[in-house]
Write a protein that holds these residues in place. Structure first.
Motif, PDB file in Angstrom:
ATOM      1  N   GLY A  23      48.600  -7.501  25.938  1.00 29.19           N
ATOM      2  CA  GLY A  23      47.227  -7.977  25.781  1.00 29.19           C
ATOM      3  C   GLY A  23      46.769  -8.780  26.992  1.00 29.19           C
ATOM      4  O   GLY A  23      45.618  -8.657  27.428  1.00 29.19           O
ATOM      5  N   GLN A  27      43.627  -7.506  28.978  1.00 27.77           N
ATOM      6  CA  GLN A  27      42.368  -8.258  28.946  1.00 27.77           C
ATOM      7  C   GLN A  27      42.070  -9.003  30.242  1.00 27.77           C
ATOM      8  O   GLN A  27      40.952  -9.435  30.468  1.00 27.77           O
ATOM      9  CB  GLN A  27      42.367  -9.234  27.765  1.00 27.77           C
ATOM     10  CG  GLN A  27      42.363  -8.500  26.433  1.00 27.77           C
ATOM     11  CD  GLN A  27      42.032  -9.426  25.271  1.00 27.77           C
ATOM     12  OE1 GLN A  27      41.359 -10.433  25.428  1.00 27.77           O
ATOM     13  NE2 GLN A  27      42.505  -9.074  24.097  1.00 27.77           N
ATOM     14  N   GLY A 169      44.705  -7.793  20.031  1.00 30.79           N
ATOM     15  CA  GLY A 169      44.020  -8.477  21.124  1.00 30.79           C
ATOM     16  C   GLY A 169      43.120  -9.610  20.669  1.00 30.79           C
ATOM     17  O   GLY A 169      42.139  -9.948  21.343  1.00 30.79           O
ATOM     18  N   ILE A 170      43.471 -10.204  19.511  1.00 28.02           N
ATOM     19  CA  ILE A 170      42.616 -11.246  18.940  1.00 28.02           C
ATOM     20  C   ILE A 170      43.255 -12.624  19.114  1.00 28.02           C
ATOM     21  O   ILE A 170      44.462 -12.773  18.935  1.00 28.02           O
ATOM     22  CB  ILE A 170      42.410 -10.974  17.433  1.00 28.02           C
ATOM     23  CG1 ILE A 170      41.488  -9.764  17.266  1.00 28.02           C
ATOM     24  CG2 ILE A 170      41.860 -12.195  16.704  1.00 28.02           C
ATOM     25  CD1 ILE A 170      41.439  -9.238  15.852  1.00 28.02           C
ATOM     26  N   ASP A 179      36.958 -14.246  14.924  1.00 31.00           N
ATOM     27  CA  ASP A 179      37.963 -13.654  15.818  1.00 31.00           C
ATOM     28  C   ASP A 179      37.394 -13.534  17.222  1.00 31.00           C
ATOM     29  O   ASP A 179      36.268 -13.047  17.399  1.00 31.00           O
ATOM     30  CB  ASP A 179      38.326 -12.243  15.334  1.00 31.00           C
ATOM     31  CG  ASP A 179      39.202 -12.294  14.086  1.00 31.00           C
ATOM     32  OD1 ASP A 179      39.646 -13.410  13.718  1.00 31.00           O
ATOM     33  OD2 ASP A 179      39.430 -11.223  13.497  1.00 31.00           O
ATOM     34  N   ASP A 181      38.487 -12.801  21.676  1.00 28.33           N
ATOM     35  CA  ASP A 181      39.506 -12.137  22.490  1.00 28.33           C
ATOM     36  C   ASP A 181      40.429 -13.211  23.076  1.00 28.33           C
ATOM     37  O   ASP A 181      40.425 -14.350  22.616  1.00 28.33           O
ATOM     38  CB  ASP A 181      38.877 -11.237  23.557  1.00 28.33           C
ATOM     39  CG  ASP A 181      37.981 -12.021  24.498  1.00 28.33           C
ATOM     40  OD1 ASP A 181      38.070 -13.271  24.501  1.00 28.33           O
ATOM     41  OD2 ASP A 181      37.192 -11.396  25.232  1.00 28.33           O
ATOM     42  N   THR A 183      40.296 -14.957  25.635  1.00 29.01           N
ATOM     43  CA  THR A 183      39.708 -15.945  26.547  1.00 29.01           C
ATOM     44  C   THR A 183      40.277 -17.353  26.321  1.00 29.01           C
ATOM     45  O   THR A 183      40.643 -18.041  27.278  1.00 29.01           O
ATOM     46  CB  THR A 183      38.176 -15.978  26.371  1.00 29.01           C
ATOM     47  OG1 THR A 183      37.700 -14.644  26.532  1.00 29.01           O
ATOM     48  CG2 THR A 183      37.517 -16.882  27.405  1.00 29.01           C
TER      49      THR A 183
END
Ligand SMILES: Nc1nc2c(ncn2[C@@H]2O[C@H](COP(=O)(O)OP(=O)(O)OP(=O)(O)O)[C@@H](O)[C@H]2O)c(=O)[nH]1
Ligand SMILES: [Mg+2]
Length: 600
Positions: A23, A27, A169-170, A179, A181, A183
């Motif tokens: 992930g 991301q 990817g949460i 929820d 990403d 970040t």
């Protein structure tokens, strides 16, 4: 100077480290839009992919905004715990993953203890929050308790928590948030993990934490640069653990980005790079400036706790299935393994016999599995724990064991563990009718326990353990309850005779299997060994019953994987391993030899 963050991802086995790294790669945009990659991309070798576990720690780097984040993915299985300690020396922060249902497990404790001792900044990631049975509050409490128990400082207790479903990817900072990403995870890595210390103007110092090998350039060291710069072509001194300084030259410098490795010209303090050119490089060595060679503190490499004997295959079927069968070939292979695998050792202990030591059965079976795939044939003895004398007292390794068992079966399991000298430490209900019970137990008692445990819990039990320390020897422990069904003949098994043997115990072989005298064909339902004839055909008669042999219905034989077989054998037994077969046998093949030997 480059803005860098160095982090390790640590956790108990299967809590989602490698998936989380996927992930982070994804991301951060480190994978190009059209770049194809597999799930758990960092688990790159065959056995890792097949078993779905990480065996070797591996590093990657991502770019996020104007930061370079070096990430080291570590193995969660206890046998590879030694890697984690070395890796932690290379980083300033650690993502500690904890499964939102399983909670704190033995290896979580192990890695948190190491991390706290090294003063690394923790970011706790409660992972798999998507699981329906997730209990985030309980798990967070467990983590707080763990930190307190392990003597975390106030600062360390004040860790950041992120809730995640790595696979999807949460991530989010609060369970009540929407929820999001990754970040918040990236931001925490950048804001909470300190920037690397060290100065590129100082004399060069880089410490090697893992080794690699390449047929073209030879031995490769992967190192963190703590001070100064390292460039391709540099003349350097390699400071070894024993204080020796070895001259050398960096012939190649390699940088990491995503799944790529690329040649680079120079790198500076704070970064993690690979280099070639220093053939004598070992884990823990410091690459230094020849004008001012200052070695970094040596690294502690965990001592092996378990050993087995690898031997030349001397069974009657030897040499039929493998390519490499000689003592020399086996020795060469073991030597080459030890050049990159610091956690293992081997010594020659007699003609065609080698004692191989490591941290656990899995580590040893991974080596054995690799060897059989490369065409080797060999024998392996029953694993033995390594004893040590500490202040005049005979000591043996102890493990922390955690089992999850259905409530109604726990009594039997506790009793069995009692016979194996386990001391119960706690017992808590887990919901859904399971209990979690913790023990401290001699490592010796765990050899051969897993199979029994699975039988006792009808396959529903889960067990995990991890090394605590060496403690005084605890005396005799119960071992395998059942004897072996031993073939008394050489030949090929027939359904007719196997059918007759089925009610004697559990068979390991099916029909049309080559067997020899002294080979074990099954587990006896009683405690003694029983000599049996698995190749006997139906007595000839005039009336031909066509296809009678095929018509016999046999229970499928127990499938002995390498691990199960290794756990199963006793001291007077051996595994015979070839690229095609895993056989179990008696060390002494004939009954008279066995009798003679027993008397001695
Ligand atoms: N439900 C759920 N499963 C997940 C999540 N993240 C990972 N998994 C699954 O958990 C399993 C283990 O994931 P890995 O990433 O291999 O775990 P690991 O911690 O790297 O394991 P080791 O390296 O062997 O210690 C895989 O089947 C993943 O698909 C998640 O967020 N939710
Ligand atoms: Mg992994």
């Amino acid at each position: 100077m480059q803005k860098i963050r160095n982090i390790a991802v640590i956790a108990h086995v299967d809590h989602g480290k490698t998936t989380l790294v996927d992930g982070l790669l994804q991301q951060s945009g480190t994978f190009g839009d059209h770049e194809q990659h597999d799930e758990r991309a960092m688990d790159s070798n065959d056995i890792e992919r097949e078993r779905g576990i990480t065996i070797l720690s591996k590093n990657t780097a991502i770019r996020y905004n104007d930061y370079k984040i070096n990430i080291i993915d570590t193995p969660g299985h206890a046998d590879f715990g030694g890697e984690v300690e070395r890796v932690l020396k290379m980083v300033d922060g650690a993502l500690i993953l904890v499964d939102a249902y399983e909670g704190v497990m033995p290896q979580t404790k192990f890695v948190v203890k190491k991390m706290l001792a090294m003063g690394i900044t923790p970011i706790v990631v409660i992972n798999k929050i998507d699981k329906p049975e997730a209990e985030c509050d309980r798990v967070v409490d467990e983590v707080f308790d763990l930190f307190a128990d392990m003597g975390a400082t106030d600062e360390q207790q004040d860790f950041k928590i992120i809730y995640a479903a790595a696979r999807d990817g949460i991530a989010k900072e609060d369970m009540d948030d929407e929820d999001g990403d990754f970040t918040c995870l990236f931001n925490s890595i950048i804001n909470d993990v300190p920037e690397p210390q060290g100065d590129k103007e100082n004399s060069a110092q880089a410490q090697v934490f893992t080794l690699d090998y390449d047929n073209y350039v030879g031995k490769i060291g992967i190192a963190r640069i703590f001070n100064g710069q390292i460039s391709k072509g540099d003349s350097v001194l390699l400071a070894k653990a024993d204080g020796e300084l070895v001259k050398g030259k960096i012939s190649k410098l390699i940088g990491f980005l995503g799944l790529q490795r690329m040649e680079i010209d120079t790198a500076e303090a704070g970064d993690i790079v690979a280099f070639a050119g220093l053939e004598t490089v070992d884990v823990g060595d410091t690459v230094c400036d020849p004008n001012n060679p200052v070695a970094l503190d040596p690294m502690h490499v965990e001592e092996p706790t378990l050993s087995v004997v690898f031997s030349v295959n001397n069974s009657p079927l030897a040499g039929q299935e493998g390519k490499h069968v000689t003592s020399n070939k086996i020795q060469e292979r073991l030597e080459s393994e030890m050049t990159t695998n610091v956690a293992m050792r081997f010594e020659r202990i007699g003609e065609g016999k080698f004692r191989v030591s490591g941290r656990g059965e899995l580590q040893i079976t991974v080596l054995a599995e690799n060897m059989r795939r490369e065409g080797f044939e060999f024998g392996i003895s029953r694993p033995q724990v390594i004893q040590r004398e500490i202040e005049g007292v005979k000591c043996e390794p102890f493990e922390h064991l955690v089992i999850d068992v259905p409530e109604d079966l726990s009594g039997g399991v506790i009793e069995r563990l009692g016979k194996r000298k386990a001391e119960m430490k706690s017992m808590i209900p887990m919901g859904s009718g399971f209990q979690r019970i913790e023990f401290e137990i001699p490592a010796r008692s765990l050899i051969g326990f897993r199979g029994q445990f699975l039988t006792d819990t009808k396959g529903e039990g889960v067990m995990n353990h991890s090394f605590i320390e060496f403690r005084p020897f605890s005396g005799v422990v119960e071992s395998r309850q059942y004897g072996a069904l031993v073939s008394m003949e050489n030949g090929v098994t027939l359904s007719f005779s196997l059918f007759g043997l089925q009610d004697r115990g559990v068979l390991f072989v099916g029909p049309q299997t080559k067997v020899y005298e002294g080979m074990i064909v099954g587990e006896h339902a009683r405690s003694n060994d029983l000599a049996v004839n698995p190749i006997k055909g139906k007595a000839q008669s005039n009336v031909r019953s066509s296809g009678a042999d095929e018509a016999i219905k046999l229970v499928p034989p127990r499938d002995l994987s390498l691990e199960r077989a290794l756990e199963w054998i006793e001291e007077d037994e051996l595994l015979e391993i070839t690229p095609l077969s895993i056989r179990v046998r008696k060390v002494y093949l004939t009954e008279s030899e066995r009798k003679r030997h027993n008397r001695k």
